[in-house]
Design an enzyme around this catalytic site. Sequence first.
Site, PDB file in Angstrom:
ATOM      1  N   GLY A 187       0.838  -1.196   0.000  1.00  0.00           N
ATOM      2  CA  GLY A 187       0.000   0.000   0.000  1.00  0.00           C
ATOM      3  C   GLY A 187       0.869   1.240   0.000  1.00  0.00           C
ATOM      4  O   GLY A 187       2.039   1.226  -0.394  1.00  0.00           O
ATOM      5  N   GLY A 188       0.303   2.306   0.531  1.00  0.00           N
ATOM      6  CA  GLY A 188       1.028   3.580   0.572  1.00  0.00           C
ATOM      7  C   GLY A 188       2.289   3.507   1.404  1.00  0.00           C
ATOM      8  O   GLY A 188       3.158   4.386   1.294  1.00  0.00           O
ATOM      9  N   GLY A 216      24.954  12.857 -28.593  1.00  0.00           N
ATOM     10  CA  GLY A 216      24.483  13.553 -27.400  1.00  0.00           C
ATOM     11  C   GLY A 216      25.052  12.929 -26.136  1.00  0.00           C
ATOM     12  O   GLY A 216      25.218  13.609 -25.121  1.00  0.00           O
ATOM     13  N   ALA A 217      25.338  11.646 -26.218  1.00  0.00           N
ATOM     14  CA  ALA A 217      25.860  10.959 -25.036  1.00  0.00           C
ATOM     15  C   ALA A 217      27.216  11.536 -24.624  1.00  0.00           C
ATOM     16  O   ALA A 217      27.570  11.532 -23.443  1.00  0.00           O
ATOM     17  CB  ALA A 217      25.965   9.462 -25.306  1.00  0.00           C
TER      18      ALA A 217
HETATM   19  C1  HXC Z   1      -3.629  -4.600  12.203  1.00  0.00           C
HETATM   20  C2  HXC Z   1      -2.566  -6.448  11.438  1.00  0.00           C
HETATM   21  C3  HXC Z   1      -2.364  -5.839  10.186  1.00  0.00           C
HETATM   22  C4  HXC Z   1      -2.851  -4.525  10.012  1.00  0.00           C
HETATM   23  C5  HXC Z   1      -1.502  -7.791  10.121  1.00  0.00           C
HETATM   24  N1  HXC Z   1      -2.025  -7.658  11.343  1.00  0.00           N
HETATM   25  N2  HXC Z   1      -1.718  -6.695   9.382  1.00  0.00           N
HETATM   26  N3  HXC Z   1      -3.193  -5.824  12.434  1.00  0.00           N
HETATM   27  N4  HXC Z   1      -3.473  -3.956  11.057  1.00  0.00           N
HETATM   28  N5  HXC Z   1      -2.676  -3.883   8.873  1.00  0.00           N
HETATM   29  C6  HXC Z   1      -1.975  -8.616  12.413  1.00  0.00           C
HETATM   30  C7  HXC Z   1      -2.834  -9.832  12.168  1.00  0.00           C
HETATM   31  O1  HXC Z   1      -4.145  -9.588  12.619  1.00  0.00           O
HETATM   32  C8  HXC Z   1      -2.110 -10.873  13.010  1.00  0.00           C
HETATM   33  O2  HXC Z   1      -2.473 -10.668  14.353  1.00  0.00           O
HETATM   34  C9  HXC Z   1      -0.671 -10.487  12.870  1.00  0.00           C
HETATM   35  O3  HXC Z   1      -0.667  -9.130  12.487  1.00  0.00           O
HETATM   36  C10 HXC Z   1       0.060 -11.270  11.826  1.00  0.00           C
HETATM   37  O4  HXC Z   1      -0.716 -11.283  10.642  1.00  0.00           O
HETATM   38  P1  HXC Z   1      -0.966 -12.618   9.813  1.00  0.00           P
HETATM   39  O5  HXC Z   1      -1.991 -12.324   8.811  1.00  0.00           O
HETATM   40  O6  HXC Z   1      -1.238 -13.758  10.748  1.00  0.00           O
HETATM   41  O7  HXC Z   1       0.463 -12.851   9.190  1.00  0.00           O
HETATM   42  P2  HXC Z   1       0.843 -13.370   7.759  1.00  0.00           P
HETATM   43  O8  HXC Z   1       0.060 -14.581   7.417  1.00  0.00           O
HETATM   44  O9  HXC Z   1       2.328 -13.446   7.736  1.00  0.00           O
HETATM   45  O10 HXC Z   1       0.363 -12.216   6.765  1.00  0.00           O
HETATM   46  C11 HXC Z   1       0.928 -10.946   6.816  1.00  0.00           C
HETATM   47  C12 HXC Z   1       0.131  -9.971   5.934  1.00  0.00           C
HETATM   48  C13 HXC Z   1      -1.344  -9.998   6.312  1.00  0.00           C
HETATM   49  C14 HXC Z   1       0.307 -10.367   4.474  1.00  0.00           C
HETATM   50  C15 HXC Z   1       0.774  -8.580   6.123  1.00  0.00           C
HETATM   51  O11 HXC Z   1      -1.475  -9.861   7.747  1.00  0.00           O
HETATM   52  C16 HXC Z   1      -2.119  -8.907   5.668  1.00  0.00           C
HETATM   53  O12 HXC Z   1      -2.509  -9.022   4.531  1.00  0.00           O
HETATM   54  N6  HXC Z   1      -2.410  -7.871   6.462  1.00  0.00           N
HETATM   55  C17 HXC Z   1      -3.199  -6.749   5.992  1.00  0.00           C
HETATM   56  C18 HXC Z   1      -2.374  -5.915   5.032  1.00  0.00           C
HETATM   57  C19 HXC Z   1      -3.092  -4.684   4.614  1.00  0.00           C
HETATM   58  O13 HXC Z   1      -4.053  -4.754   3.843  1.00  0.00           O
HETATM   59  N7  HXC Z   1      -2.718  -3.574   5.191  1.00  0.00           N
HETATM   60  C20 HXC Z   1      -3.280  -2.302   4.865  1.00  0.00           C
HETATM   61  C21 HXC Z   1      -2.578  -1.881   3.579  1.00  0.00           C
HETATM   62  S1  HXC Z   1      -3.116  -0.351   3.040  1.00  0.00           S
HETATM   63  P3  HXC Z   1      -2.408 -11.832  15.446  1.00  0.00           P
HETATM   64  O14 HXC Z   1      -3.073 -11.273  16.642  1.00  0.00           O
HETATM   65  O15 HXC Z   1      -3.106 -13.012  14.848  1.00  0.00           O
HETATM   66  O16 HXC Z   1      -0.947 -12.105  15.661  1.00  0.00           O
HETATM   67  C22 HXC Z   1      -2.064   0.649   3.772  1.00  0.00           C
HETATM   68  C23 HXC Z   1      -2.340   2.036   3.453  1.00  0.00           C
HETATM   69  C24 HXC Z   1      -1.201   2.868   3.815  1.00  0.00           C
HETATM   70  O17 HXC Z   1      -1.205   0.308   4.476  1.00  0.00           O
HETATM   71  C25 HXC Z   1      -1.449   4.167   3.141  1.00  0.00           C
HETATM   72  C26 HXC Z   1      -0.416   5.144   3.465  1.00  0.00           C
HETATM   73  C27 HXC Z   1      -0.647   6.345   2.648  1.00  0.00           C
END
Ligand code: HXC
Length: 513
Positions: A169-170, A403-404
């Site tokens: 993401g961002g 040019g290079a």
């Molecule tokens: C809160 C999160 C989290 C998140 C993971 N966890 N991502 N908690 N916010 N964004 C937590 C899970 O609930 C889990 O908690 C622990 O972290 C580990 O995650 P798992 O899924 O069990 O691990 P894994 O299988 O290794 O997968 C990792 C992952 C997946 C691929 C990162 O967790 C995932 O897809 N997370 C969401 C990613 C996402 O969509 N983020 C937002 C992106 S948009 P427990 O309690 O079970 O340990 C963004 C915008 C930013 O970031 C913009 C800025 C401008």
Amino acid sequence: MRNKIDILQTKVQQAHAGGGEARIEAQHKKGKLTARERLYFLLDENSFEEIGMLVTHRSTDFGMEREKYSGDGVVTGYGTITGRLVYVFSQDFTVFGGSLSETHAEKICKIMEMALKNGAPLIGLNDSGGARIQEGVVSLGGYADIFYRNVQASGVIPQLSAIMGPCAGGAVYSPAITDFILMVESTSYMFVTGPNVVKTVTHEVVTSEELGGASTHATKSGVTHFACANELEAINHLKMLLSYMPQNCEEIPIQLPYTAGNESRPSLSSIMPENANQPYDVRSIVEELVDSDSFLEVHKDYAENIVVGFSRLAGRSIGIVANQPAYLAGVLDNHASVKAARFVRFCDCFNIPLLVLEDVPGFLPGTDQEWNGIITNGAKLLYAFSEATIPRITVITRKAYGGAYDVMNSKHIGADMNYAWPTAEIAVMGAKGAAEIIFKKEISSAEHPEKKWLEKEKMYSDIFANPYRAAERGFVDEVIQPSQTRIKLIKAFKMLENKVVNSPRKKHGNIPL
Ligand code: HXC
């Protein structure tokens, strides 16, 4: 008193436990170190001082008030690397997946501000699931707070990012603004939208690794400067990279002690192939010129027609930009131009003198290049060299065409010293093409056109396929024996060490982005 000290110790222990044993084990099973283990390997022994260990999140939605971890998923502080002060943050995937909450962002911002105020590099070890989903917009705001500070710090202190897990993401934009990105093979990835969204929107089926793994970004996109086999290799690369840089833009890089020896390099006199169209690996010239084992190549597997990297010359840190005849004959194209421009600008930000090794047949022709903006991209490199105020030296080893010739740190755009080897060819274009254009009528009306063409080609080549026309004009300061190149460079960089350029006052230039 004892009781109060015990309370503190318990809190410290809880912070050190991160998200708990089970999650730490899961992290290790993936071949990943924890946030604290990474800092242990990165920093000098016992040098780490943590800031904000007891910070917790403030979220109360979704029952979050019942789940709090000291530190809130990021370990921040300062320490030293080979005695030099650095500020660090290391995201802890065992706490809410290292996701970025309001307080997590505040901790990072605090460290960034300290790094900027105190003029020391910032190193970020990224391992995060992105925005803390339970917090909504405050998390997004936290990211923007970080991006803003990345930009304020850009060009003031070196900023290095190691990606050691997810970065999606961002979230990718903070590392992208920093000076260098290092990724770890198989356990890290970066993308703006993940495989699921890609499938929905474009119907492409792609894995995380294919879409945004270390190899992908090291070879296809150029997003990462280094793809490291494992986390320890990435940490060692971070340390090596830092060794070439000063603490901030007001300082110069540390000069290592150097004892002068025999600086003549006789092997360079025979390094150039007899046939001017035969490729060779420019790294073999670099290795001969610089202090032994000091070359650290950057962006090694991306735009291989240009080689860039850091090195040392008589102990002095320098940046190198070299056309690579072993790949696409060393032509300049879109990717090579952007790769080199960014590197030149980094060196200029941080007072790292530049050495350019030139052997370039010109810009790559074709629709692909034109439609993808070779005009704008080539201009980036031209602009980057032209505005650089650091000491700049060019050695034309063979071809400097079209040019290079101008773009590759020519005298005309502000290079300080321009050398050429006797093998240099400096002209508007290669002799064959030139003869075909300027003697078109003579060739077509000749009894034996092919013979005539060869004759005219030789004539053009005799006049221009050498460095002497340029030397007569002073565009080349000296034609040198290849074996003497290292000696000349050591002397010239020393001569230029107090160079001062007073550029016209402006807010900032408008590089053709
Ligand atoms: C809160 C999160 C989290 C998140 C993971 N966890 N991502 N908690 N916010 N964004 C937590 C899970 O609930 C889990 O908690 C622990 O972290 C580990 O995650 P798992 O899924 O069990 O691990 P894994 O299988 O290794 O997968 C990792 C992952 C997946 C691929 C990162 O967790 C995932 O897809 N997370 C969401 C990613 C996402 O969509 N983020 C937002 C992106 S948009 P427990 O309690 O079970 O340990 C963004 C915008 C930013 O970031 C913009 C800025 C401008």
